[in-house]
Structures are given as structure tokens and as C-alpha cells.
Design a protein around this motif. Structure first.
Motif, short mmCIF file in Angstrom:
data_model
loop_
_atom_site.label_atom_id
_atom_site.label_comp_id
_atom_site.label_asym_id
_atom_site.label_seq_id
_atom_site.Cartn_x
_atom_site.Cartn_y
_atom_site.Cartn_z
N PRO A 202 0.80 -1.24 0.00
CA PRO A 202 0.00 0.00 0.00
C PRO A 202 0.83 1.28 0.00
CG PRO A 202 -0.92 -1.61 1.53
CD PRO A 202 0.39 -2.16 1.08
N ASP A 203 2.03 1.23 0.60
CA ASP A 203 2.84 2.46 0.67
C ASP A 203 3.71 2.67 -0.56
OD1 ASP A 203 4.66 0.44 1.02
OD2 ASP A 203 5.75 1.44 2.65
N ALA A 204 3.53 1.83 -1.59
CA ALA A 204 4.38 1.94 -2.78
C ALA A 204 4.25 3.29 -3.46
CB ALA A 204 4.06 0.82 -3.77
N ALA A 205 3.06 3.87 -3.41
CA ALA A 205 2.88 5.18 -4.06
C ALA A 205 3.75 6.25 -3.42
CB ALA A 205 1.41 5.59 -4.00
N ASN A 206 4.17 6.03 -2.16
CA ASN A 206 5.01 7.02 -1.48
C ASN A 206 6.42 7.06 -2.04
OD1 ASN A 206 2.93 7.73 0.22
ND2 ASN A 206 3.50 6.24 1.79
N LEU A 207 6.73 6.14 -2.97
CA LEU A 207 8.07 6.18 -3.58
C LEU A 207 8.32 7.50 -4.27
CD1 LEU A 207 8.21 2.56 -5.04
CD2 LEU A 207 9.55 3.46 -3.14
N PHE A 208 7.25 8.19 -4.65
CA PHE A 208 7.44 9.53 -5.22
C PHE A 208 6.31 10.46 -4.78
CE2 PHE A 208 4.25 8.57 -8.41
CZ PHE A 208 4.41 7.22 -8.63
N SER A 209 5.94 10.38 -3.50
CA SER A 209 4.92 11.29 -2.99
C SER A 209 5.51 12.70 -2.86
CB SER A 209 4.40 10.82 -1.63
OG SER A 209 5.33 11.13 -0.62
N ASP A 210 4.62 13.66 -2.69
CA ASP A 210 5.06 15.06 -2.60
C ASP A 210 5.34 15.50 -1.17
OD1 ASP A 210 4.95 15.49 -5.31
OD2 ASP A 210 2.81 15.96 -5.26
N ASP A 211 5.09 14.64 -0.21
CA ASP A 211 5.35 14.99 1.19
C ASP A 211 6.81 14.74 1.51
OD1 ASP A 211 2.19 13.47 1.92
OD2 ASP A 211 2.64 15.58 1.54
N GLY B 6 3.36 2.81 -15.92
CA GLY B 6 2.75 1.56 -16.40
C GLY B 6 2.47 0.57 -15.30
N LEU B 7 2.77 0.92 -14.05
CA LEU B 7 2.53 0.04 -12.91
C LEU B 7 1.49 0.66 -11.99
CD1 LEU B 7 6.22 -0.91 -12.05
CD2 LEU B 7 4.54 -2.36 -13.20
N SER B 8 0.49 -0.12 -11.62
CA SER B 8 -0.54 0.33 -10.69
C SER B 8 -0.04 0.09 -9.27
CB SER B 8 -1.85 -0.41 -10.95
OG SER B 8 -2.30 -0.22 -12.27
N LEU B 9 0.80 0.99 -8.80
CA LEU B 9 1.47 0.80 -7.51
C LEU B 9 0.46 0.64 -6.39
CD1 LEU B 9 4.36 3.41 -7.80
CD2 LEU B 9 4.38 0.99 -8.38
N GLY B 10 0.82 -0.26 -5.46
CA GLY B 10 -0.03 -0.48 -4.30
C GLY B 10 -1.21 -1.38 -4.56
N THR B 11 -1.24 -2.05 -5.72
CA THR B 11 -2.35 -2.94 -6.05
C THR B 11 -1.83 -4.30 -6.49
OG1 THR B 11 -2.50 -2.45 -8.43
CG2 THR B 11 -3.57 -0.90 -6.92
N GLY B 12 -2.73 -5.27 -6.56
CA GLY B 12 -2.35 -6.60 -7.00
C GLY B 12 -2.10 -6.70 -8.49
N ALA B 13 -2.40 -5.62 -9.22
CA ALA B 13 -2.20 -5.64 -10.67
C ALA B 13 -0.73 -5.58 -11.05
CB ALA B 13 -2.95 -4.48 -11.33
N VAL B 14 0.14 -5.22 -10.11
CA VAL B 14 1.57 -5.06 -10.41
C VAL B 14 2.16 -6.37 -10.93
CG1 VAL B 14 3.85 -4.64 -9.42
CG2 VAL B 14 1.93 -3.18 -8.80
N ALA B 15 1.71 -7.52 -10.40
CA ALA B 15 2.29 -8.81 -10.78
C ALA B 15 2.17 -9.07 -12.27
CB ALA B 15 1.62 -9.94 -9.99
#
Length: 477
Positions: free
Chosen positions: A342-351, A415-424
Motif C-alpha cells: 500500500p505504501d508503494a505510491a510514497n516512492l514519489f509522494s510530494d510529502d 505503467g505500474l498500478s502501484l499499491g495494487t495486485g495488478a503489479v504482478a
């Protein structure tokens, strides 16, 4: 009884410097007039007229027809060469002297529809040289007129219509072809995200997009590289290898994207990260981890064991090795798991942490400076040399700031839906080069030696016992 006089053997030669219709009609007209002259003189034409089409009489390059005529003269197969005019044979004084020398030695005459020239006499040679000098002067005047015309078109931003149409543009070189323009934009996006030229070439070819006429059936990495880094795509007019100002045609890429493409193409890391040579990566983990004992690089290798060759990753010093497929399944599985969290989107968050905001502000300022200089270059208010010097300094500072920030940006994970099961499933669609880039961004990895006395047969030691993986914290928290 008087001796029988044999008719002269004639060879007809015709040449046109251009043949826009492709039908050779100008050659046909020359040949017809030459045949009439031979008939009137009672000469026997020993073969079909020899012709050169779209060949220069000045440069002499590629004139296979004229080469054959010279061969016939030297071999004594013809007594006279017949042409429309002396300048159809040559406008090059060196070639003319060669013709004079051979004709004098072989006793061969030269006849033209505009008048005979006997190269076996001093007067005939003088006339030929005068006509040759006049023809050469005309070539030089024509070249000067053409050069002035091309310079004027370049200053106006108009295209130089010659050769095959450029990829992405219509036959008038002005309007774009939507499917090809979209392919260039996608290719630029992929290249900036770290894809190889080879991967882009494969994609373009799979879509049925053909390179410009004369450049082969399928795209190559070199062809893609030349296409993406062509200033034409940014509507920049180039003349004699120099950018002279904005062009009149529709741009496919914005100026900043084009300049970023040319910058990564010059980067010393381009070969390692994006496959400048066009050779697709052969092993996904090469360069992704190091030896846990000597901290040296781990490379792809092959080890003989029990009568068969085993594909492995191994330390150059021989401290560690592991089966390739075991290592790849484990590391790629770890990457997919990390990107699915779930925290994968934070790899490039603005915070961002407070201590990184100043560095980010510096990066923004440098990017704005580069964009401003790009606009000045495109508008013609900044010289190319001045731009290269100033942009080189700014990009050096930018790379330093980016290294200090150690940030990972959205294009790296595009191209990756970070934080979801679609990444696989999405991971499997990425090129090997993209997977390598992402793995290096996500992890610090070491392959540890096997413990003393432990066997390392396949499957006996789980990969998780061999690898030490440091999962880097999100670049921006």
C-alpha cells in the motif's frame, strides 16, 4: 580491285543528371538524335545505347554506363563515341583529359549531335578543353545558385525537399502523420524512462511502422536513436549540420523533451542504463547486486557441474554463485511484492522531509533555467555554442542535485498500478531493461557466501538464505 572500306563502329552514350519521372525519356530523346547521326554517317551502332540516369557528369560517382564506354574504347570495341553534347560525357576536367589520352592512343573519335570533336588532333583537343571548361563553369554557377536557394529556405525555416520523407511527416515534410508522430512521442517517453532503443525498435516494427524508404524493412536501434534525436521533431531547422532557427513545420516533440533526449544520448551512463548499442539486456540481474564478501560485481556466468553447464550469477573472484533462475525468481518476486504494498505510491509522494525541500527547489530552479535557454535557442536568440556551454554547466549542477536527493520519479514506475495486485501481471509486460532499472532503484542487494561445509546443490539452500536485501525507504516520505 579496291579494298572494301568497313563502316565505323559506334557506341552511343546518354546521360541525365535527374529523372524525376523515372521513365528515362530524356535519355530516349538523346539516343534517338544520336542514332539519326549514326545513320546519316553510315556508322554501325554495335550495341544498345549505354545510359546513366540521375548521375552527375561533374562528380563522376557511380557512372557505370560511362565506365563501360571507357572499357569498350580501351578494348578496341568501338571507333567512335556518339553523344548529345560533350558535357553529357563529362564536366570534369580530369575525366576529360583521361578521355583525350585514351582516344589519342586508340584513334577513337568523338561525335556529338551539336558537332564533331576529333580528339586525335591538337585543335580538336583544344576545342574539347574549352567546352569542358565552359561546362565546369556552368556546374559551379549552378551549385552557387542552389546553395543560395538552400540558405534562403533554411533562414525561412522551410524544409529541404530531397530524399525520402522523414518518419513522422507527410510527403511535403510539413504536416505530420498521426500514427508515426504518436510513435515518436511514445518512443521519446520510453527512452526517457530508461527503455533501450532496441525495445523501441521492436515496438515500432511490431506496429507495422516502417523506417523511411531506403533504410531497411524493420527498425534498428541505430535508426530509432537517429529518429528520436533529430532536431526536425522539435521544429528546429538544421542547415549543413548546424541549427539555424525555428522551422515552419509542425513540431512532434516539445523542445524540452527533444533536448532531454539528446542529453541522455550523450550521457556516459547511457550504455549501461539504456543500451546505447541497441543490444537488449541478456540477464535481468546483471549489475543489480554485489558479492557479500568482497563487495565486487556479480556477473552472469556458466559453470560446468556433473556433466552439464549451469547458468549462474557469480562473483568475479569466485566467492559466490547462484543459479540464475533461482535468483531471478526471488529478486523479481521481491520487487513485485514491494511495488504491490500500500505504501508503494510514497516512492514519489510530494510529502518531502524538510531537509530535502531545499534540494528539490534547486532542481526546480535548474530545470526552469534549462527550459528558458531551450526557448531562447528555439527562438534563435541564443547561439548553439553558447547554449551548449551554458546548458552543460546547468545539467552538471542538476545531476549533482539529483544524486543528493536520491529521488525516484514517476516515469521510473510508469505503467505500474502501484499499491495494487495488478503489479504482478504488469511487471511481466515490462522490458528487461525497465525491470533492471526498477530493481536497482528499489533495493541494495548482496549475495552471501554459503556457510562452511554446506552443499550448494540446486534447491538445497533457499534463495532467501543467500540474499541480503535492503529495502530502501521511500524516496519521499
Amino acid at each position: 580491285m579496291s579494298a572494301r572500306i568497313m563502316p565505323k563502329r559506334a557506341v552511343i552514350y546518354t546521360r541525365v543528371s535527374r529523372d524525376d519521372t523515372g521513365e528515362g525519356q530524356s535519355n530516349d530523346r538523346q539516343a534517338k538524335a544520336c542514332q539519326q547521326l549514326c545513320d546519316m554517317r553510315g556508322w554501325v551502332v554495335v550495341r544498345e545505347p549505354i545510359r546513366d540516369i540521375a548521375m552527375s557528369g561533374y562528380s563522376g560517382k557511380g557512372r557505370n554506363g560511362w565506365t563501360e564506354v571507357m572499357r569498350m574504347i580501351e578494348a578496341g570495341e568501338a571507333d567512335v563515341v556518339v553523344a548529345w553534347h560533350i558535357d553529357r560525357m563529362t564536366r570534369n576536367m580530369a575525366d576529360l583529359e583521361k578521355l583525350i589520352d585514351i582516344a589519342e592512343k586508340q584513334g577513337v573519335g568523338v561525335a556529338t549531335v551539336s558537332g564533331d570533336i576529333d580528339l586525335t588532333t591538337d585543335v580538336g583537343r583544344m576545342v574539347a578543353r574549352i567546352l569542358g571548361a565552359v561546362a565546369r563553369a556552368e556546374v559551379e554557377r549552378k551549385a552557387a545558385r542552389t546553395r543560395l536557394k538552400n540558405e534562403q529556405k533554411a533562414s525561412q525555416g522551410l524544409p529541404h525537399l530531397g530524399g525520402p520523407r522523414p518518419f513522422g511527416y507527410q510527403e511535403d515534410w510539413m504536416g505530420t502523420i498521426p500514427a508515426e508522430a504518436d510513435a515518436i512521442r511514445l518512443g521519446a517517453k520510453m527512452a526517457l524512462a530508461g527503455e533501450t532503443y532496441a525495445a523501441i525498435a521492436q515496438l515500432w516494427s511490431s506496429k507495422g511502422l516502417n523506417p523511411p524508404r531506403g533504410f531497411g524493412k524493420d527498425w534498428t536501434s541505430e535508426g530509432v536513436q537517429n529518429c528520436l534525436t533529430n532536431a526536425r521533431n522539435a521544429a528546429i531547422r538544421v542547415y549543413n549540420g548546424k541549427q539555424v532557427g525555428p522551422a515552419a513545420w509542425e513540431p512532434i516533440l516539445d523542445l524540452d523533451t527533444y533536448l532531454r533526449l539528446t542529453e541522455i544520448d550523450r550521457s556516459p551512463n547511457r550504455s549501461a542504463n539504456s543500451g546505447r548499442t541497441g543490444r537488449a539486456p541478456q540477464n535481468v540481474l546483471v549489475g543489480a547486486f554485489e558479492c557479500g564478501k568482497c563487495e565486487g560485481p556479480v556477473i552472469a556466468s556458466t559453470k560446468p557441474r556433473r556433466g552439464e553447464l549451469r547458468k549462474t550469477y557469480a562473483c568475479k573472484a569466485g566467492h559466490v554463485f547462484i543459479e540464475r533462475d533461482i535468483a531471478e525468481n526471488f529478486i523479481e518476486g521481491a520487487a513485485v511484492a514491494r511495488l504491490s504494498r500500500p505504501d508503494a505510491a510514497n516512492l514519489f509522494s510530494d510529502d518531502e522531509p524538510e531537509d530535502q525541500q531545499a534540494v528539490q527547489a534547486e532542481i526546480t530552479k535548474l530545470n526552469d533555467r534549462l527550459k528558458m535557454m531551450s526557448r531562447m535557442l528555439g527562438a534563435g536568440t541564443m547561439e548553439q555554442e553558447d547554449y551548449e556551454d551554458a546548458a552543460g554547466v546547468a545539467r552538471g549542477l542538476l545531476r549533482d542535485a539529483q544524486n543528493r536527493l536520491r529521488t525516484r520519479t514517476a516515469p521510473d514506475f510508469e505503467g505500474l498500478s502501484l499499491g495494487t495486485g495488478a503489479v504482478a501481471s504488469q511487471w511481466k509486460e515490462l522490458s528487461m531493461a525497465r525491470r533492471r532499472t526498477i530493481i536497482r532503484l528499489l533495493f541494495d542487494i548482496k549475495l552471501m557466501p554459503v556457510g562452511q561445509g554446506r552443499r550448494i546443490d540446486r534447491g538445497e539452500i533457499d534463495a532467501k538464505d543467500r540474499f541480503v536485501i535492503t529495502d530502501l525507504e521511500p524516496a519521499r516520505t
